[in-house]
Enzyme design. Structure first.
Site, mmCIF file in Angstrom:
data_model
loop_
_atom_site.group_PDB
_atom_site.id
_atom_site.type_symbol
_atom_site.label_atom_id
_atom_site.label_comp_id
_atom_site.label_asym_id
_atom_site.label_seq_id
_atom_site.Cartn_x
_atom_site.Cartn_y
_atom_site.Cartn_z
ATOM 1 N N ASP A 186 2.844 10.942 9.052
ATOM 2 C CA ASP A 186 1.684 11.416 8.434
ATOM 3 C C ASP A 186 0.478 11.006 8.793
ATOM 4 O OD1 ASP A 186 2.420 8.758 8.041
ATOM 5 O OD2 ASP A 186 2.234 8.611 5.778
ATOM 6 N N LYS A 235 -0.446 12.725 3.278
ATOM 7 C CA LYS A 235 -1.095 12.908 4.122
ATOM 8 C C LYS A 235 -0.275 13.422 5.316
ATOM 9 C CE LYS A 235 -1.275 8.043 6.249
ATOM 10 N NZ LYS A 235 -0.899 7.253 5.163
ATOM 11 N N ARG A 253 7.698 -2.753 2.656
ATOM 12 C CA ARG A 253 8.067 -2.941 4.038
ATOM 13 C C ARG A 253 8.597 -4.463 4.715
ATOM 14 N NH1 ARG A 253 3.434 0.879 6.207
ATOM 15 N NH2 ARG A 253 4.180 2.763 5.014
ATOM 16 N N SER A 256 6.491 3.408 8.668
ATOM 17 C CA SER A 256 5.388 4.222 9.414
ATOM 18 C C SER A 256 5.198 3.974 10.608
ATOM 19 C CB SER A 256 4.076 4.063 8.294
ATOM 20 O OG SER A 256 2.990 4.821 8.639
ATOM 21 N N HIS A 257 3.731 3.228 10.776
ATOM 22 C CA HIS A 257 3.396 2.989 12.124
ATOM 23 C C HIS A 257 3.597 1.619 12.659
ATOM 24 C CE1 HIS A 257 0.797 1.189 9.018
ATOM 25 N NE2 HIS A 257 0.483 0.571 9.744
ATOM 26 N N LYS A 282 10.473 3.710 0.287
ATOM 27 C CA LYS A 282 9.227 4.182 -0.676
ATOM 28 C C LYS A 282 9.942 5.182 -1.740
ATOM 29 C CE LYS A 282 5.712 7.027 0.871
ATOM 30 N NZ LYS A 282 4.571 7.306 1.341
ATOM 31 N N THR A 307 -7.664 2.340 -0.963
ATOM 32 C CA THR A 307 -6.782 2.674 -0.108
ATOM 33 C C THR A 307 -5.279 2.916 -0.494
ATOM 34 O OG1 THR A 307 -8.217 1.170 1.466
ATOM 35 C CG2 THR A 307 -6.042 1.527 1.960
ATOM 36 N N GLU A 348 -8.507 9.362 5.050
ATOM 37 C CA GLU A 348 -8.624 7.993 4.946
ATOM 38 C C GLU A 348 -9.035 7.518 6.470
ATOM 39 O OE1 GLU A 348 -5.980 5.156 2.590
ATOM 40 O OE2 GLU A 348 -4.739 6.764 3.155
ATOM 41 N N GLU A 349 -9.753 6.507 6.619
ATOM 42 C CA GLU A 349 -10.199 5.869 7.895
ATOM 43 C C GLU A 349 -8.934 5.796 8.953
ATOM 44 O OE1 GLU A 349 -9.416 2.791 8.639
ATOM 45 O OE2 GLU A 349 -8.789 2.588 6.490
ATOM 46 N N SER A 350 -7.947 5.390 8.263
ATOM 47 C CA SER A 350 -6.719 4.848 9.186
ATOM 48 C C SER A 350 -6.028 6.144 9.768
ATOM 49 C CB SER A 350 -5.733 4.102 8.152
ATOM 50 O OG SER A 350 -5.633 4.919 6.990
ATOM 51 N N THR A 363 0.675 -1.255 0.107
ATOM 52 C CA THR A 363 0.051 -0.007 -0.143
ATOM 53 C C THR A 363 0.839 1.193 -0.117
ATOM 54 O OG1 THR A 363 -1.526 -1.153 1.427
ATOM 55 C CG2 THR A 363 -1.653 1.000 1.141
ATOM 56 N N ASP A 423 2.067 9.288 13.823
ATOM 57 C CA ASP A 423 2.679 8.175 13.786
ATOM 58 C C ASP A 423 4.246 8.162 13.610
ATOM 59 O OD1 ASP A 423 2.610 8.866 11.266
ATOM 60 O OD2 ASP A 423 2.248 6.831 10.486
ATOM 61 N N ARG A 480 -8.802 -6.810 7.770
ATOM 62 C CA ARG A 480 -9.391 -5.297 8.070
ATOM 63 C C ARG A 480 -10.909 -5.525 7.755
ATOM 64 N NH1 ARG A 480 -5.046 -2.715 9.635
ATOM 65 N NH2 ARG A 480 -3.353 -2.282 8.172
HETATM 66 C C1 VG1 Z 1 -2.739 1.041 5.823
HETATM 67 C C2 VG1 Z 1 -4.179 1.794 5.960
HETATM 68 C C3 VG1 Z 1 -4.057 2.930 4.748
HETATM 69 C C4 VG1 Z 1 -2.604 3.678 4.707
HETATM 70 C C5 VG1 Z 1 -1.568 2.840 4.580
HETATM 71 C C6 VG1 Z 1 -0.339 3.642 4.684
HETATM 72 O O1 VG1 Z 1 -2.860 0.460 4.479
HETATM 73 O O2 VG1 Z 1 -5.123 1.059 5.945
HETATM 74 O O3 VG1 Z 1 -5.288 3.758 4.781
HETATM 75 O O4 VG1 Z 1 -2.883 4.539 3.558
HETATM 76 O O5 VG1 Z 1 -1.799 2.015 5.825
HETATM 77 O O6 VG1 Z 1 -0.419 4.510 6.073
HETATM 78 P P1 VG1 Z 1 -3.183 -1.157 4.871
HETATM 79 O O7 VG1 Z 1 -2.896 -1.847 3.490
HETATM 80 O O8 VG1 Z 1 -2.303 -1.847 5.925
HETATM 81 O O9 VG1 Z 1 -4.583 -1.218 5.141
HETATM 82 V V1 VG1 Z 1 1.199 4.700 6.786
HETATM 83 O O10 VG1 Z 1 1.122 5.971 7.687
HETATM 84 O O11 VG1 Z 1 1.508 3.463 7.128
HETATM 85 O O12 VG1 Z 1 2.232 5.214 5.450
HETATM 86 CO CO CO Z 2 2.750 6.789 8.294
#
Ligand code: VG1
Ligand code: CO
Length: 564
Positions: A287, A382, A26, A119-120, A132, A350, A369-371, A22, A283, A517
Site C-alpha cells: 500500500d 492506499k 500488530r 505492512s512495513h 486488520k 493519520t 499521507e507523508e508516510s 493506526t 512496502d 515521530r
Molecule cells: C504509520 C504512518 C501512517 C500510516 C500507517 C499505516 O502509522 O505514519 O501514515 O497510515 O503507518 O501504514 P504510525 O501510527 O506508525 O505513524 V501501513 O503501510 O503500515 O498499513
Molecule cells: Co503497508
C-alpha cells in the site's frame, strides 16, 4: 454431496493488549502464535458483526506472505466457517496485497476482509505479524468498529471453530463443505483489471519503450513482486531485469520492507548513481510507494500534490476531481492544489481509515499521507502500484513528443514548485524508545499546549537567523464531517506565524517500545528559495522542535533512526 462442517466451541480467556493501532493489531509473531491469540481476535471480529449480515456472506482473506501467513489463513477459514460465513475468497498461496483486497471486496460485494500484514515492519520467526479488519466498502474498519472488537477481546469466553476445514492454497479453485466454501483466486487479475480501467496502459507502454527512459521497481521482497511481474512486465512492457526483489519472501529476505531512503538502500544507491530515470518501491503489503527520479527524491507530500495537480493526465479523473485530502502531519502542499482547483479539501488524522467516509460520500478523489501513502477513490486503501502507475502516466503525458528532450520527474516537480511554491518537509523517527520516555517527551509538549504557554514564544533560527513565533498550538481533533464521530488526541501541533508547523506523534504501528515521530513543514513562496537542500533549509525549525520537546535530553537519542 459436500461434507458437513464439524463445528465445536473452544473455551478461551481474554488476552490483554489486543487493541488495534493506526492500522490493525500488530505484535511479534511469537505472541500471535501463542495459545489462542489469533483465534481470540478473529472470534472477536465475528462477535461484533451482526449475525444476519455474516450468514452466508463472502469474506476476503489474504496477506503479504510473511511468516505465519498461511497457518493464520487456515485458522481464519475454520473460524469463519463456524461463525456462518458462506464463502471465503483467498489469494493464491495466501497472497493478496492490501489494495488488491480492497478491490476484491468491492468487486465481489463482500461483507469485508481480514488482512494479514504488519505492512512495513520486518517479518520472519522473530519479526512482526498483524491482522486488520476491513468493511464492505473495502476500507479499514472505522474506530467505532475497532473499539468494539477490542472490547470483545476483553470479555471473550469461547471460539467457534470448524474442525474439518482446510484448503489447499496453491491451486486456483473451490473447496466446498455444506454451507461453506473456500475459493482460491488469482492474486492479481481483479486488481489489474481495475487499474486498466483507470489508466491509459497503451500510452504508458510507449513511454516504457523509449530508449531514453529506464524504469526500475523494487518490491522489497514483499507481496507486490507478484503484481509487478504481471503488471509492469507483462502488461506494460518493462524488462524483467528492471524489477528487483520481486519474489515474496516470508522474512522479506531479512530486510525491512519499508520504502524509504533508509530501508531501500539498493534502489536508492542505484538512483543516486543515475542508473535509471525512475525508481520505485513499495512496502510489504503493497500500500505504500516511494518514487524517485534520477538523483532526485520525490517527497511523498509533494508526490500527492503533483499527482493531484496533474489529474488531467489520468483518464479515471476525466470528469475532474471531487476533492482532496491529506493526513494532518502531511505537508500542506496539497492544500494549495485544492485551493487552486477550487475543490473541497480535508485534513484528517493519520491512518487511511479516515478517508473512507469522504470517498463514500463522493467528496474525495485523491489523498495521501507523508508516510509514502498515496491513493484515490478507486479503492479504499492506499495503493503503491497505483501511485507508481499514476507517475508513469503523468510522465507519459508530459512526453508525448519523442523528438523533444525528455521531461523528467525532477522537471515536473520543479514546475510544480514554481507554480505553487514549495513545502520543505521532513520527518524524524526515533524508533524503539523506552515507552515511558516516549510518554515523557509527549507530556513535555502537551503541557505547553494545555496551558497555551507556548503561544507567543519567539525563537531565532540557528542557521537562517529568521525569527519564528508560535501562533497556535493544539492536540489535533477531528470531527468526521460525514458520520460526525470525533477522534481526539491525534497529534501535537505547533504552528508558527509564517505558516511553518512542527508536529509530534507516537506511532501506532510498532510492536516494541515507542516510536516518536516529529514532522517539520516550512513553506517557501514562489518568490522564495525553491531549490535548497531540505535538511539545510529546515535546520532552524528542526532545532526548535528538538529543543521544545527536550527530546534529545529525555531519550538520550542524538540522531533519529530514519529521516525522510
Ligand atoms: C504509520 C504512518 C501512517 C500510516 C500507517 C499505516 O502509522 O505514519 O501514515 O497510515 O503507518 O501504514 P504510525 O501510527 O506508525 O505513524 V501501513 O503501510 O503500515 O498499513
Ligand atoms: Co503497508
Amino acid at each position: 454431496m459436500s461434507t458437513e462442517l464439524v463445528i465445536k466451541k473452544l473455551d478461551t480467556q481474554p488476552i490483554a493488549g489486543q487493541k488495534p493501532g493506526t492500522s490493525g493489531l500488530r505484535k511479534k509473531v511469537t505472541e500471535f502464535k501463542t495459545g489462542y491469540y489469533l483465534h481470540n481476535f478473529v472470534q472477536s471480529i465475528f462477535n461484533v458483526l451482526p449475525p444476519n449480515e455474516v450468514a452466508g456472506a463472502t469474506l476476503v482473506v489474504g496477506g503479504d506472505g510473511r511468516y505465519f501467513n498461511k497457518e493464520a489463513i487456515q485458522i481464519i477459514f475454520a473460524i469463519a466457517a463456524a461463525n456462518g460465513i458462506g464463502r471465503v475468497l483467498v489469494g493464491q498461496n495466501g497472497l493478496l496485497s492490501t489494495p488488491a483486497i480492497s478491490a476484491v471486496v468491492r468487486a465481489r460485494k463482500a461483507l469485508g476482509a481480514i488482512i494479514l500484514t504488519a505492512s512495513h515492519n520486518p517479518g520472519g520467526p522473530h519479526g512482526d505479524f498483524g491482522i486488520k479488519y476491513n468493511i464492505a466498502n473495502g476500507g479499514p474498519a472505522p474506530e467505532a468498529i475497532t473499539n468494539a472488537i477490542f472490547a470483545q477481546t476483553g470479555k471473550i469466553t469461547s471460539i467457534n471453530i470448524a474442525e474439518n476445514v482446510h484448503a489447499d492454497l496453491t491451486k486456483l479453485g473451490v473447496t466446498e463443505w455444506k454451507g461453506f466454501k473456500v475459493e482460491v483466486i488469482d492474486s492479481v487479475t481483479e486488481y489489474a483489471s481495475l487499474l486498466q480501467t483507470i489508466f491509459d496502459f497503451e500510452a504508458i507502454k510507449k513511454l516504457v519503450a523509449r530508449p531514453d527512459f529506464v524504469f526500475n521497481f523494487d518490491a522489497m521482497s514483499g507481496v507486490t513482486g507478484v503484481y509487478a511481474t504481471r503488471i509492469f512486465t507483462e502488461m506494460l512492457g518493462v524488462n524483467t531485469s528492471n524489477l528487483i526483489n520481486c519474489v515474496p519472501s516470508e522474512d522479506f529476505n531479512g530486510g525491512h520492507p519499508d520504502p524509504n531512503l533508509t530501508y531501500a538502500p539498493e534502489l536508492v544507491s542505484k538512483m543516486e548513481k543515475g542508473l535509471f530515470d525512475m525508481g520505485c518501491a513499495s512496502d510489504g503489503d503493497g500500500d505504500r510507494n516511494m518514487v524517485l527520479g534520477k538523483r532526485f527524491f520525490v517527497n511523498p507530500s509533494d508526490s500527492v500534490a503533483v499527482i493531484a495537480s496533474n489529474f488531467a493526465a489520468i483518464p479515471y479523473f476525466k470528469a475532474g476531481l471531487k476533492g482532496l485530502a491529506r493526513s494532518m502531519p502531511t505537508s500542506a502542499a496539497l492544500d494549495l492544489v485544492a485551493k487552486n482547483l477550487k475543490i473541497p479539501f480535508f485534513e484528517v488524522p493519520t491512518g487511511w481509515k479516515f478517508f473512507g467516509n469522504l470517498m463514500d460520500a463522493n467528496t474525495l478523489s485523491i489523498c495521501g499521507e507523508e508516510s509514502f501513502g498515496t491513493g484515490s477513490d478507486h479503492i479504499r486503501e492506499k495503493d503503491g502500484i497505483w501511485a507508481v502507475i499514476a507517475w508513469l502516466q503523468i510522465l507519459s503525458h508530459h512526453n508525448t513528443d519523442a523528438t523533444k528532450q525528455f521531461v523528467s520527474l525532477e522537471n515536473i516537480v520543479h514546475q510544480h514548485w514554481k507554480k505553487y511554491g514549495r513545502n520543505y518537509y521532513s520527518r524524524y523517527d526515533y524508533e524503539e524508545v523506552d515507552t515511558k520516555l516516549g510518554d515523557d517527551v509527549m507530556r513535555q509538549i502537551s503541557e505547553g499546549i494545555a496551558t497555551q504557554k507556548l503561544v507567543g514564544q519567539k525563537f531565532t533560527g540557528v542557521s537562517d537567523g529568521q525569527s519564528y513565533e508560535i501562533a497556535a498550538v493544539d492536540d489535533f481533533e477531528y470531527k468526521d464531517p460525514i458520520d460526525l464521530s470525533v477522534s481526539s488526541r491525534q497529534g501535537l501541533r505547533i504552528r508558527f506565524t509564517d505558516g511553518s508547523r512542527i508536529i509530534y506523534r507516537l506511532s501506532g504501528t510498532g510492536s516494541t517500545g515507542a516510536t516518536i515521530r516529529v514532522y517539520f513543514d516550512k513553506y517557501e513562496s514562489t518568490s522564495g528559495n525553491l531549490f535548497s537542500e531540505t535538511q539545510t533549509h529546515l535546520k532552524s525549525l528542526i532545532h526548535i522542535g528538538l529543543e521544545l520537546s527536550s527530546l534529545q535530553k529525555i531519550t538520550g537519542r542524538k540522531e533519529p533512526n530514519v529521516i525522510t
